[in-house]
Design a protein around this motif. Structure first.
Motif, mmCIF file in Angstrom:
data_model
loop_
_atom_site.group_PDB
_atom_site.id
_atom_site.type_symbol
_atom_site.label_atom_id
_atom_site.label_comp_id
_atom_site.label_asym_id
_atom_site.label_seq_id
_atom_site.Cartn_x
_atom_site.Cartn_y
_atom_site.Cartn_z
ATOM 1 N N GLU A 194 12.765 1.616 6.415
ATOM 2 C CA GLU A 194 13.312 0.967 5.223
ATOM 3 C C GLU A 194 12.782 1.595 3.933
ATOM 4 O OE1 GLU A 194 12.231 -3.077 5.712
ATOM 5 O OE2 GLU A 194 13.619 -3.433 7.379
ATOM 6 N N MET A 195 11.531 2.042 3.968
ATOM 7 C CA MET A 195 10.914 2.614 2.780
ATOM 8 C C MET A 195 11.076 4.135 2.703
ATOM 9 S SD MET A 195 7.398 0.358 2.423
ATOM 10 C CE MET A 195 7.075 0.996 0.763
ATOM 11 N N ASN A 196 11.813 4.701 3.645
ATOM 12 C CA ASN A 196 12.044 6.145 3.680
ATOM 13 C C ASN A 196 10.725 6.908 3.724
ATOM 14 O OD1 ASN A 196 13.309 8.646 3.669
ATOM 15 N ND2 ASN A 196 13.582 8.673 1.441
ATOM 16 N N ARG A 197 9.846 6.466 4.613
ATOM 17 C CA ARG A 197 8.616 7.197 4.930
ATOM 18 C C ARG A 197 8.732 7.635 6.382
ATOM 19 N NH1 ARG A 197 8.748 4.766 -0.080
ATOM 20 N NH2 ARG A 197 6.786 5.031 -1.224
ATOM 21 N N PRO A 198 9.199 8.857 6.636
ATOM 22 C CA PRO A 198 9.411 9.291 8.019
ATOM 23 C C PRO A 198 8.117 9.319 8.823
ATOM 24 C CG PRO A 198 9.646 11.132 6.484
ATOM 25 C CD PRO A 198 9.560 9.888 5.649
ATOM 26 N N ILE A 199 8.251 9.026 10.101
ATOM 27 C CA ILE A 199 7.093 9.022 10.998
ATOM 28 C C ILE A 199 6.730 10.451 11.382
ATOM 29 C CG2 ILE A 199 6.280 8.369 13.301
ATOM 30 C CD1 ILE A 199 8.024 5.870 13.096
ATOM 31 N N LEU A 200 5.448 10.778 11.233
ATOM 32 C CA LEU A 200 4.899 11.985 11.828
ATOM 33 C C LEU A 200 4.231 11.531 13.119
ATOM 34 C CD1 LEU A 200 2.766 14.711 10.008
ATOM 35 C CD2 LEU A 200 2.497 14.123 12.407
ATOM 36 N N PRO A 201 4.867 11.757 14.279
ATOM 37 C CA PRO A 201 4.398 11.124 15.518
ATOM 38 C C PRO A 201 3.066 11.702 16.008
ATOM 39 C CG PRO A 201 6.673 11.890 15.708
ATOM 40 C CD PRO A 201 6.100 12.517 14.487
ATOM 41 N N ILE A 202 2.215 10.790 16.479
ATOM 42 C CA ILE A 202 1.053 11.154 17.290
ATOM 43 C C ILE A 202 1.340 10.558 18.664
ATOM 44 C CG2 ILE A 202 -1.456 11.101 17.521
ATOM 45 C CD1 ILE A 202 -1.631 10.311 14.579
ATOM 46 N N LEU B 143 0.825 -1.215 0.000
ATOM 47 C CA LEU B 143 0.000 0.000 0.000
ATOM 48 C C LEU B 143 0.855 1.260 0.000
ATOM 49 C CD1 LEU B 143 -2.661 -1.250 2.553
ATOM 50 C CD2 LEU B 143 -3.101 -0.713 0.150
ATOM 51 N N LEU B 144 1.888 1.285 0.834
ATOM 52 C CA LEU B 144 2.751 2.461 0.875
ATOM 53 C C LEU B 144 3.480 2.653 -0.449
ATOM 54 C CD1 LEU B 144 4.279 2.239 4.475
ATOM 55 C CD2 LEU B 144 2.394 3.681 3.676
ATOM 56 N N HIS B 145 3.867 1.561 -1.078
ATOM 57 C CA HIS B 145 4.544 1.645 -2.378
ATOM 58 C C HIS B 145 3.643 2.291 -3.419
ATOM 59 C CE1 HIS B 145 7.117 0.503 -5.738
ATOM 60 N NE2 HIS B 145 6.070 -0.054 -6.320
ATOM 61 N N HIS B 146 2.359 1.962 -3.384
ATOM 62 C CA HIS B 146 1.421 2.490 -4.372
ATOM 63 C C HIS B 146 0.921 3.890 -4.034
ATOM 64 C CE1 HIS B 146 0.731 -0.777 -7.229
ATOM 65 N NE2 HIS B 146 0.906 -1.611 -6.213
ATOM 66 N N LEU B 147 0.791 4.187 -2.760
ATOM 67 C CA LEU B 147 0.073 5.391 -2.355
ATOM 68 C C LEU B 147 0.955 6.553 -1.927
ATOM 69 C CD1 LEU B 147 -2.723 3.648 -0.241
ATOM 70 C CD2 LEU B 147 -2.873 4.449 -2.607
ATOM 71 N N THR B 148 2.237 6.315 -1.707
ATOM 72 C CA THR B 148 3.113 7.367 -1.212
ATOM 73 C C THR B 148 4.426 7.366 -1.984
ATOM 74 O OG1 THR B 148 4.118 5.969 0.489
ATOM 75 C CG2 THR B 148 2.131 7.172 1.093
ATOM 76 N N GLU B 149 5.208 8.411 -1.771
ATOM 77 C CA GLU B 149 6.530 8.537 -2.361
ATOM 78 C C GLU B 149 7.582 8.556 -1.255
ATOM 79 O OE1 GLU B 149 7.185 8.492 -5.522
ATOM 80 O OE2 GLU B 149 5.085 8.544 -6.211
ATOM 81 N N PRO B 150 8.811 8.129 -1.557
ATOM 82 C CA PRO B 150 9.879 8.228 -0.559
ATOM 83 C C PRO B 150 10.007 9.649 -0.030
ATOM 84 C CG PRO B 150 10.608 6.910 -2.420
ATOM 85 C CD PRO B 150 9.268 7.485 -2.806
ATOM 86 N N GLY B 151 10.199 9.745 1.277
ATOM 87 C CA GLY B 151 10.298 11.037 1.923
ATOM 88 C C GLY B 151 8.982 11.570 2.439
ATOM 89 N N GLU B 152 7.877 10.945 2.042
ATOM 90 C CA GLU B 152 6.564 11.430 2.466
ATOM 91 C C GLU B 152 6.252 10.930 3.876
ATOM 92 O OE1 GLU B 152 1.951 10.814 1.025
ATOM 93 O OE2 GLU B 152 3.530 10.957 -0.492
ATOM 94 N N PRO B 153 5.863 11.815 4.787
ATOM 95 C CA PRO B 153 5.618 11.392 6.172
ATOM 96 C C PRO B 153 4.333 10.583 6.315
ATOM 97 C CG PRO B 153 5.053 13.701 5.904
ATOM 98 C CD PRO B 153 5.677 13.268 4.605
ATOM 99 N N ILE B 154 4.340 9.668 7.268
ATOM 100 C CA ILE B 154 3.186 8.843 7.615
ATOM 101 C C ILE B 154 2.826 9.124 9.068
ATOM 102 C CG2 ILE B 154 2.254 6.504 7.765
ATOM 103 C CD1 ILE B 154 3.072 7.348 4.918
#
Length: 337
Positions: A96-104, A69-80
């Motif tokens: 590993e996928m270079n999707r930085p955490i936006l902490p809650i 899902l992350l591969h299809h829906l986001t780009e590297p560097g995009e926060p989750i």
């Protein structure tokens, strides 16, 4: 969990072994396939949610589903956006996928936990773990409604990991997020946690957003693999006939979580989990798991591997036999600072 598999699951696997280990023909023989049908029936009867079976598909496990899902829906560097601390495998996947955490951040609040909604500017995905691992928090309807409102306002998709749903202790209840925001929710679940089936590799994703279903359907069917016959048979048996075994197991887990509350040294912070078989323990200092392993020979999961907010913590799996739990507590008490 430290328990043998449910007899109905063992019987289903034994039957599969002696009858047929050939290529499965589920898709050709029935619509919806038996796994999806079992998923839809369980959601309706247990959680009053009627998912559309045609919107569900099998994966080998939740981590694979999340990565796809992350591969299809986001780009590297995009926060989750993610409630932190968070499930180790998800923290690792995002790194590993270079999707930085936006902490809650999950914050101590009396006997439980609370969170503050973040600024999600630049974020398109909120990864919800409900019930929450590692804190054991079962989100309330009011909390989930706040998340749904946030998703609507900021055009977020919500990937909701609900793998611990069946491990919710009364009077708390599990509320599928898709009942609040169906067209923005992708629900991930499996029988692996509640029925001790992690090694058989079978999960279900219910994909509410139509454009996500379209993206996945445009890919070659075998690109992301398939759930194997053992995983499917075990999952169907668990969801269809495993209720009595799960009810007895929950009694043991309930007793164990209260034993922890009664016997943990007062120097170790502990909030009674509302779900899961995991205790999130506050030792008040970093590297607690390493020190406990060295001094008490008790293996805990290091808090720092759970991402932001985990440094002073360690996670204990209490899904074991009462006498083993007593031994664990004796050892912790002997080395408590």
């Amino acid at each position: 969990m430290d328990y043998p598999v449910a007899p109905v699951i063992r019987e289903a696997l034994e039957k599969r072994i002696v009858t047929d280990l050939g290529y499965p023909m589920w898709d050709e023989q029935s619509s919806p396939p038996p796994l999806v049908e079992a998923f839809a029936h369980r959601m309706e009867t247990r959680y009053r949610w009627r998912p559309d079976p045609s919107h569900a598909r099998a994966f080998t496990d939740l981590n694979q589903a999340l990565q796809v899902l992350l591969h299809h829906l986001t780009e590297p560097g995009e926060p989750i956006a993610l409630h932190t601390p968070a499930y180790v495998a998800f923290v690792a996947t995002l790194a590993e996928m270079n999707r930085p955490i936006l902490p809650i951040p999950m914050l101590p609040d009396g006997d439980s936990w609370r969170f503050e909604l973040p600024d999600v500017t630049g974020c398109h995905i909120l990864l919800l773990v409900n019930p929450h691992n590692p804190t054991g928090r079962a989100f309330t309807r009011a909390e989930l409604t706040e998340i749904a409102d946030l998703a609507e306002r900021h055009d977020l998709l919500v990937i909701s990991d609900e793998i611990h749903a069946d491990l919710t202790f009364a009077p708390h209840e599990h509320i599928p997020f898709a009942t609040l925001l169906p067209d923005r929710t992708i629900t991930l679940t499996s029988a692996s946690k509640a029925f001790n089936l992690g090694g058989v590799r079978c999960a279900v994703a219910h994909i509410g957003p139509a454009h996500v279903r379209k993206q996945l359907s445009d890919m070659p069917g075998m690109l992301y693999g398939e759930a194997n016959v053992f995983g499917v048979e075990a999952t169907i048996a668990a969801w269809t006939h495993g209720g009595p075994w799960l009810a007895e197991t929950m009694k043991t887990l309930d007793a164990n979580r209260h034993t922890l509350a009664d016997r943990l040294p007062k120097t170790i912070g502990y909030r009674l989990p509302e779900a899961t078989y995991l205790a999130w323990l506050d030792f008040g200092h970093p590297d607690a798991a390493e020190k406990v392993e060295q001094r008490a020979k008790v293996l805990l999961s290091p808090g720092k591997s759970f991402g932001p907010g985990g440094d002073h913590y360690a996670r204990l799996n209490f899904a074991t036999h009462p006498e083993i739990l007593e031994e664990i507590l004796d050892r912790l008490s002997a080395v408590a600072e």
